[in-house]
Motif scaffolding. Structure first.
Motif, PDB file in Angstrom:
ATOM      1  N   LEU A  84       0.827  -1.211   0.000  1.00 55.77           N
ATOM      2  CA  LEU A  84       0.000   0.000   0.000  1.00 55.77           C
ATOM      3  C   LEU A  84       0.860   1.259   0.000  1.00 55.77           C
ATOM      4  CD1 LEU A  84      -2.884  -1.063   2.386  1.00 55.77           C
ATOM      5  CD2 LEU A  84      -2.897  -0.890  -0.104  1.00 55.77           C
ATOM      6  N   ILE A  85       1.924   1.255   0.816  1.00 56.35           N
ATOM      7  CA  ILE A  85       2.757   2.463   0.878  1.00 56.35           C
ATOM      8  C   ILE A  85       3.401   2.714  -0.471  1.00 56.35           C
ATOM      9  CG2 ILE A  85       4.831   3.446   1.928  1.00 56.35           C
ATOM     10  CD1 ILE A  85       4.024   1.893   4.496  1.00 56.35           C
ATOM     11  N   HIS A  86       3.917   1.649  -1.073  1.00 57.30           N
ATOM     12  CA  HIS A  86       4.539   1.809  -2.383  1.00 57.30           C
ATOM     13  C   HIS A  86       3.527   2.309  -3.410  1.00 57.30           C
ATOM     14  CE1 HIS A  86       6.183   0.688  -6.304  1.00 57.30           C
ATOM     15  NE2 HIS A  86       7.366   0.851  -5.741  1.00 57.30           N
ATOM     16  N   ALA A  87       2.309   1.758  -3.351  1.00 54.97           N
ATOM     17  CA  ALA A  87       1.295   2.152  -4.325  1.00 54.97           C
ATOM     18  C   ALA A  87       0.914   3.617  -4.152  1.00 54.97           C
ATOM     19  CB  ALA A  87       0.060   1.266  -4.194  1.00 54.97           C
ATOM     20  N   PHE A  88       0.759   4.050  -2.896  1.00 54.25           N
ATOM     21  CA  PHE A  88       0.445   5.464  -2.679  1.00 54.25           C
ATOM     22  C   PHE A  88       1.572   6.337  -3.210  1.00 54.25           C
ATOM     23  CE2 PHE A  88      -2.748   4.319   0.693  1.00 54.25           C
ATOM     24  CZ  PHE A  88      -3.791   4.994   0.097  1.00 54.25           C
ATOM     25  N   GLY A  89       2.808   5.908  -2.980  1.00 56.16           N
ATOM     26  CA  GLY A  89       3.942   6.708  -3.426  1.00 56.16           C
ATOM     27  C   GLY A  89       4.066   6.763  -4.936  1.00 56.16           C
ATOM     28  N   GLU A  90       3.645   5.683  -5.599  1.00 55.87           N
ATOM     29  CA  GLU A  90       3.824   5.613  -7.046  1.00 55.87           C
ATOM     30  C   GLU A  90       2.834   6.525  -7.764  1.00 55.87           C
ATOM     31  OE1 GLU A  90       4.292   1.597  -8.522  1.00 55.87           O
ATOM     32  OE2 GLU A  90       3.271   2.195 -10.369  1.00 55.87           O
ATOM     33  N   GLY A  91       1.694   6.771  -7.160  1.00 56.95           N
ATOM     34  CA  GLY A  91       0.685   7.620  -7.809  1.00 56.95           C
ATOM     35  C   GLY A  91      -0.055   6.867  -8.898  1.00 56.95           C
ATOM     36  N   GLY A  92      -0.872   7.585  -9.640  1.00 57.41           N
ATOM     37  CA  GLY A  92      -1.591   7.001 -10.775  1.00 57.41           C
ATOM     38  C   GLY A  92      -2.532   5.891 -10.373  1.00 57.41           C
ATOM     39  N   ALA A  93      -2.592   4.861 -11.214  1.00 57.32           N
ATOM     40  CA  ALA A  93      -3.557   3.792 -11.005  1.00 57.32           C
ATOM     41  C   ALA A  93      -3.256   3.012  -9.727  1.00 57.32           C
ATOM     42  CB  ALA A  93      -3.564   2.853 -12.206  1.00 57.32           C
ATOM     43  N   ALA A  94      -1.959   2.837  -9.407  1.00 57.37           N
ATOM     44  CA  ALA A  94      -1.607   2.092  -8.200  1.00 57.37           C
ATOM     45  C   ALA A  94      -2.121   2.815  -6.961  1.00 57.37           C
ATOM     46  CB  ALA A  94      -0.096   1.893  -8.119  1.00 57.37           C
ATOM     47  N   ALA A  95      -1.940   4.136  -6.939  1.00 61.03           N
ATOM     48  CA  ALA A  95      -2.404   4.908  -5.788  1.00 61.03           C
ATOM     49  C   ALA A  95      -3.925   4.857  -5.697  1.00 61.03           C
ATOM     50  CB  ALA A  95      -1.928   6.353  -5.892  1.00 61.03           C
ATOM     51  N   GLU A  96      -4.573   4.888  -6.842  1.00 62.68           N
ATOM     52  CA  GLU A  96      -6.034   4.811  -6.837  1.00 62.68           C
ATOM     53  C   GLU A  96      -6.478   3.456  -6.252  1.00 62.68           C
ATOM     54  OE1 GLU A  96      -8.399   6.781  -7.120  1.00 62.68           O
ATOM     55  OE2 GLU A  96     -10.094   5.396  -7.326  1.00 62.68           O
ATOM     56  N   ALA A  97      -5.780   2.386  -6.637  1.00 60.20           N
ATOM     57  CA  ALA A  97      -6.109   1.065  -6.094  1.00 60.20           C
ATOM     58  C   ALA A  97      -5.927   1.066  -4.576  1.00 60.20           C
ATOM     59  CB  ALA A  97      -5.233  -0.004  -6.735  1.00 60.20           C
ATOM     60  N   ALA A  98      -4.785   1.596  -4.127  1.00 51.39           N
ATOM     61  CA  ALA A  98      -4.516   1.624  -2.690  1.00 51.39           C
ATOM     62  C   ALA A  98      -5.547   2.481  -1.967  1.00 51.39           C
ATOM     63  CB  ALA A  98      -3.101   2.156  -2.436  1.00 51.39           C
ATOM     64  N   ARG A  99      -5.931   3.578  -2.626  1.00 54.23           N
ATOM     65  CA  ARG A  99      -6.919   4.463  -1.995  1.00 54.23           C
ATOM     66  C   ARG A  99      -8.262   3.740  -1.839  1.00 54.23           C
ATOM     67  NH1 ARG A  99     -10.997   7.314  -2.567  1.00 54.23           N
ATOM     68  NH2 ARG A  99     -11.317   6.610  -4.704  1.00 54.23           N
ATOM     69  N   GLN A 100      -8.679   3.068  -2.920  1.00 51.20           N
ATOM     70  CA  GLN A 100      -9.964   2.358  -2.831  1.00 51.20           C
ATOM     71  C   GLN A 100      -9.928   1.290  -1.748  1.00 51.20           C
ATOM     72  OE1 GLN A 100     -11.324   0.772  -6.532  1.00 51.20           O
ATOM     73  NE2 GLN A 100     -11.521   2.775  -7.497  1.00 51.20           N
ATOM     74  N   ILE A 101      -8.768   0.636  -1.602  1.00 52.94           N
ATOM     75  CA  ILE A 101      -8.687  -0.449  -0.633  1.00 52.94           C
ATOM     76  C   ILE A 101      -8.608   0.091   0.793  1.00 52.94           C
ATOM     77  CG2 ILE A 101      -7.193  -2.307   0.195  1.00 52.94           C
ATOM     78  CD1 ILE A 101      -6.641  -2.958  -2.749  1.00 52.94           C
ATOM     79  N   ALA A 102      -7.714   1.037   1.012  1.00 52.19           N
ATOM     80  CA  ALA A 102      -7.462   1.461   2.392  1.00 52.19           C
ATOM     81  C   ALA A 102      -8.394   2.572   2.862  1.00 52.19           C
ATOM     82  CB  ALA A 102      -6.010   1.909   2.535  1.00 52.19           C
ATOM     83  N   LEU A 103      -8.849   3.411   1.950  1.00 55.96           N
ATOM     84  CA  LEU A 103      -9.653   4.567   2.374  1.00 55.96           C
ATOM     85  C   LEU A 103     -11.014   4.617   1.708  1.00 55.96           C
ATOM     86  CD1 LEU A 103      -6.777   7.157   1.820  1.00 55.96           C
ATOM     87  CD2 LEU A 103      -7.362   6.078   3.974  1.00 55.96           C
ATOM     88  N   GLY A 104     -11.148   3.995   0.555  1.00 53.22           N
ATOM     89  CA  GLY A 104     -12.352   4.191  -0.246  1.00 53.22           C
ATOM     90  C   GLY A 104     -13.404   3.118  -0.055  1.00 53.22           C
ATOM     91  N   GLN A 105     -13.985   2.684  -1.178  1.00 56.33           N
ATOM     92  CA  GLN A 105     -15.164   1.840  -1.089  1.00 56.33           C
ATOM     93  C   GLN A 105     -14.899   0.452  -0.503  1.00 56.33           C
ATOM     94  OE1 GLN A 105     -14.264   2.719  -4.807  1.00 56.33           O
ATOM     95  NE2 GLN A 105     -15.352   1.106  -5.865  1.00 56.33           N
ATOM     96  N   HIS A 106     -13.634  -0.011  -0.515  1.00 57.60           N
ATOM     97  CA  HIS A 106     -13.362  -1.334   0.051  1.00 57.60           C
ATOM     98  C   HIS A 106     -12.777  -1.261   1.444  1.00 57.60           C
ATOM     99  CE1 HIS A 106     -14.169  -2.723  -3.920  1.00 57.60           C
ATOM    100  NE2 HIS A 106     -13.122  -2.141  -4.438  1.00 57.60           N
ATOM    101  N   SER A 107     -12.719  -0.057   2.005  1.00 57.41           N
ATOM    102  CA  SER A 107     -11.937   0.086   3.238  1.00 57.41           C
ATOM    103  C   SER A 107     -12.533  -0.705   4.405  1.00 57.41           C
ATOM    104  CB  SER A 107     -11.782   1.562   3.607  1.00 57.41           C
ATOM    105  OG  SER A 107     -13.050   2.172   3.645  1.00 57.41           O
ATOM    106  N   LEU A 108     -13.843  -0.821   4.439  1.00 55.26           N
ATOM    107  CA  LEU A 108     -14.448  -1.569   5.539  1.00 55.26           C
ATOM    108  C   LEU A 108     -14.010  -3.036   5.470  1.00 55.26           C
ATOM    109  CD1 LEU A 108     -16.486  -1.146   7.880  1.00 55.26           C
ATOM    110  CD2 LEU A 108     -18.190  -2.192   6.378  1.00 55.26           C
ATOM    111  N   VAL A 109     -14.130  -3.609   4.269  1.00 59.03           N
ATOM    112  CA  VAL A 109     -13.693  -4.997   4.073  1.00 59.03           C
ATOM    113  C   VAL A 109     -12.224  -5.120   4.436  1.00 59.03           C
ATOM    114  CG1 VAL A 109     -13.377  -6.820   2.366  1.00 59.03           C
ATOM    115  CG2 VAL A 109     -15.402  -5.369   2.269  1.00 59.03           C
ATOM    116  N   PHE A 110     -11.415  -4.160   3.985  1.00 57.21           N
ATOM    117  CA  PHE A 110      -9.986  -4.255   4.206  1.00 57.21           C
ATOM    118  C   PHE A 110      -9.646  -4.214   5.695  1.00 57.21           C
ATOM    119  CE2 PHE A 110      -5.881  -2.002   4.745  1.00 57.21           C
ATOM    120  CZ  PHE A 110      -5.061  -2.999   4.264  1.00 57.21           C
ATOM    121  N   TRP A 111     -10.138  -3.196   6.392  1.00 53.91           N
ATOM    122  CA  TRP A 111      -9.722  -3.052   7.790  1.00 53.91           C
ATOM    123  C   TRP A 111     -10.341  -4.122   8.678  1.00 53.91           C
ATOM    124  CZ3 TRP A 111      -5.568  -0.442   8.684  1.00 53.91           C
ATOM    125  CH2 TRP A 111      -5.212   0.589   7.810  1.00 53.91           C
TER     126      TRP A 111
END
Ligand code: SF4
Ligand code: SF4
Lengths: 323, 216
Positions: free
Chosen positions: A240-267
Motif C-alpha cells: 500500500l505504501i509503495h502504491a500510494f507513493g507511485e501515484g496514478g492507477a496504483a495509488a487509486e487502487a490503494a486508496r480504494q482499498i485502504a480509504l475508499g469503497q473497500h476500506s471496511l472490508v480491508f480493515w
C-alpha cells in the motif's frame, strides 16, 4: 475497481493457495518428524488429504470461468501450449499437483488408519491400487510429500506471479518487492497467505478440534505462524505504501482499498481478522505451547475468511494504468 | 452477432468486389502476408482535429457487427471542461504485445506486417489478455466467450480498402497507409516527429497506431 476478474477468480486463487499451504504444513510435519510423535496426527492427515480435493474444486471453478473453454472444452488443452504465459505454467503445475497430492493423501490415510488397508484388500475393484499399498509405505509417502512440497510452493507462488506478470498494464499488481529491483511482491504475499491459511486449517482448526491443540513442538509451530503473519502484515503495508507513493492507477487502487469503497472490508476482514486478531491468538498460543479451543477455532476461521477477502481485494484493486 | 471467422468468410465474398487481391484471403487469415512481405501499416490519429464525435466508434461497431454499446474503439476525454480534447483508443498493434505473451493458448499472435490478431478457434476466454493490455483495447465477446479487439479491418486493407474508422472520420483526423512507403502521408507524419506512439513507457512498442498530440 476492476470487474474483469472478481469473486470467482478470488475463490479459486484462494482454494489453490489453501490447498498448497495445507500440503506444505503436512510435508513439513512429515520431514521434521512431528507427524510421528503420535499415531494420529490430524495436522498431517488433513494437510495431506484435503489439498487434492480443494485444488480440484478450484480447477473446476477456473474452467467454469472460461468463456469458450466451457463451451468447447477441448480448447482447454491449448492452455498447455504457450510457455511464455504464466497461465500455462499454472496449468502444468495444477496437472502435477493434483495427482501427487491425491496419492500423498491416500498414503497418509493408509498410514493413519491401518484398518483402511484391510478394507482395501476386501475390495476387488480397488485392487489396481495395490502397487501403492504394497510399496514401503512411509518411504513412498515421504517421496510424494517432497514432490508435493515443491509443487505446492510452485502453486502458491504462481497465483501471485499470474497477477504480477501483467506488468505495466496494472501497476498495483506489479508492485516490486524491493525498491529498485524487478522482483514483484505479489508472489511473496500469496506464498505467505497460502502458508498462513494452510496452517490455520491444519493446525489452528484441526489440531485444536481433534487433539485439543496438543501438537509436538507446539511453541515453535505457533512462532512460525506468528512470523508468517508478521511477514504478511509487512508485505501488505509495503504494497500500500509503495502504491500510494507511485501515484496514478496504483495509488487509486490503494486508496480504494485502504480509504475508499473497500476500506471496511480491508480493515475488518483483512487487517483485523488476518493480522491483528490471529497475531494475538498466536502470541498466546506460542506462550502456552498450544491453542485453547476458543483461540484456535476463532483464529483458524478468521484467517481462512480473510485469505479469501485479501485475494478479492487484490483482484478488484487491479486498476489499469491511466492513459 | 456473427463476427470473426464467419464474418471473415462473408467478407471474402464482399471484399472480392473491392479487392484485386481477393485470392489472398483463403478462408482464414494467413499468419504472414507472404505476398507483401514488407507491408507495414500505420494509422495516425490527429487529436488536434478529432472532435470526439464518435463516428469511428459507431462505424467500427457496424462493420464488425458488434452489439449495441460495444466497439473496438473507445473515447477518453482529456483536457479540461472548457477545452476538452479526445483520445480515441483501440488496439495499438504492439510490436511487443503483452497480450500475446500472457495468452496461454497462443490464440493471440502478431503477423509479420505488425497486425496483432486473435485466432478465435484457440481462445478459451480466460481474459488474461484483457488484464495484460495496458491500453485496455480488448473487449470480451459474451456471446461466444472469446476475447476480441480491433483487427485493423485487415481483409478490407489487404483488399485495398480502408479500416472503417478511417472511412468514417468526419473531420479527417485519421490517416491510414503504409509506413514502409516513404512517400505516404502517414510516413511523412511519422517522419516529421509530430506523430508519436501513445505511452511508449509501457514498453509494448505500438507499431501501427500513432497520435498527434499538441494539446496540454
Ligand atoms: S494494444 Fe493491447 S491488445 Fe493491442 S497489441 Fe497492444 S497489448 Fe495487445
Ligand atoms: S482470452 Fe483468449 S486470447 Fe485472451 S489470453 Fe485467454 S485464450 Fe488468449
Amino acid at each position: 475497481m476492476q470487474t474483469t476478474w472478481g469473486w470467482l477468480p478470488a475463490i479459486y486463487l484462494f482454494l489453490g493457495g489453501l490447498g498448497a499451504g495445507a500440503l506444505m504444513v503436512a510435508a513439513i510435519f512429515e520431514f521434521f518428524g512431528e507427524r510421528y510423535q503420535s499415531d494420529f496426527c490430524p495436522t498431517a492427515l488433513v494437510g495431506a488429504t484435503v489439498p487434492g480435493p480443494l485444488v480440484i474444486l478450484g480447477t473446476i471453478l477456473l474452467i467454469f470461468d472460461l468463456g469458450a473453454g466451457l463451451r468447447e472444452p477441448w480448447r482447454i488443452f491449448y492452455m498447455f501450449t504457450h510457455f511464455s504465459s504464466v497461465m500455462t505454467w499454472g496449468v502444468w503445475l495444477l496437472t502435477f499437483f493434483i495427482p501427487v497430492s491425491l496419492v500423498y493423501g491416500f498414503l497418509e490415510v493408509l498410514d493413519t488408519f491401518p484398518a483402511a488397508r484391510d478394507w482395501l484388500r476386501g475390495r476387488r475393484w480397488l485392487h489396481w491400487t495395490k502397487f501403492l499399498w504394497n510399496l514401503p509405505l512411509r518411504r513412498t509417502k515421504r517421496v510424494f510429500a517432497g514432490i508435493g512440497l515443491g509443487l505446492a510452493i510452485g502453486v502458491a507462488i504462481y497465483t501471485g506471479i499470474l497477477l504480477s506478470a501483467v506488468g505495466p498494464a496494472i501497476p498495483f499488481w506489479s508492485t516490486p518487492a524491493f525498491p529498485g529491483l524487478h522482483i514483484p511482491l505479489m508472489p511473496f504475499l500469496f506464498l505467505a497467505s497460502a502458508f498462513s491459511t494452510g496452517e490455520s486449517l491444519t493446525v489452528d482448526l484441526m489440531a485444536t478440534l481433534f487433539v485439543d491443540g496438543r501438537i509436538p513442538r507446539g511453541r515453535r509451530v505457533h512462532l512460525i505462524h506468528l512470523a508468517v503473519i508478521t511477514a504478511e502484515a509487512l508485505l501488505i503495508s509495503h504494497l500500500l505504501i509503495h502504491a500510494f507513493g507511485e501515484g496514478g492507477a496504483a495509488a487509486e487502487a490503494a486508496r480504494q482499498i485502504a480509504l475508499g469503497q473497500h476500506s471496511l472490508v480491508f480493515w475488518v476482514f483483512v487487517i483485523l481478522l488476518a493480522i491483528i486478531f490471529p497475531f494475538v491468538g498466536h502470541l498466546y498460543a506460542a506462550g502456552l505451547g498450544r491453542h485453547l479451543k476458543p483461540s484456535g477455532i476463532s483464529s483458524g476461521i478468521s484467517i481462512l475468511f480473510s485469505g479469501l477477502f485479501l485475494r478479492y481485494l487484490i483482484l478488484v484493486g487491479g486498476i489499469h494504468a491511466f492513459l | 452477432m456473427e463476427i470473426s471467422r464467419r464474418r471473415f468468410l462473408g467478407l471474402v465474398a464482399a471484399g472480392a468486389a473491392v479487392a484485386a487481391s481477393a485470392p489472398l484471403l483463403k478462408g482464414t487469415l494467413p499468419a504472414t502476408a507472404s505476398e507483401r512481405p514488407k507491408a507495414r501499416y500505420a494509422l495516425v490519429i490527429d487529436t488536434t482535429k478529432c472532435t470526439g464525435c464518435g463516428a469511428c466508434i459507431e462505424a467500427c461497431r457496424l462493420r464488425n457487427h458488434l452489439p449495441e454499446g460495444i466497439s473496438y474503439i473507445y473515447r477518453i476525454v482529456k483536457g479540461n471542461n472548457r477545452e476538452p480534447w479526445f483520445l480515441m483508443i483501440q488496439c495499438q498493434h504492439c510490436a511487443n504485445p503483452p497480450c500475446a505473451t500472457v495468452c496461454p493458448t497462443n490464440a493471440t499472435y502478431r503477423r509479420e506486417d505488425g497486425v496483432v490478431l486473435i485466432d478465435e478457434r484457440l481462445c478459451v476466454g480466460c481474459k488474461y489478455c484483457m488484464q495484460a493490455c495496458p491500453y485496455q483495447a480488448r473487449v470480451y465477446d459474451e456471446e461466444r466467450g472469446v476475447a476480441d479487439k480491433c483487427w485493423l479491418c485487415l481483409p478490407w486493407v489487404l483488399g485495398g480498402g480502408l479500416p472503417a474508422c478511417v472511412e468514417a472520420c468526419i473531420p479527417g483526423a485519421r490517416f491510414f497507409g503504409r509506413a514502409d512507403d516513404p512517400n505516404s502521408e502517414v510516413s511523412q507524419l511519422i517522419a516529421s516527429g509530430r506523430a508519436q506512439p501513445l505511452h511508449p513507457e509501457f514498453g509494448t512498442d505500438p507499431s501501427i497506431l500513432f497520435y498527434v498530440i499538441e494539446a496540454e
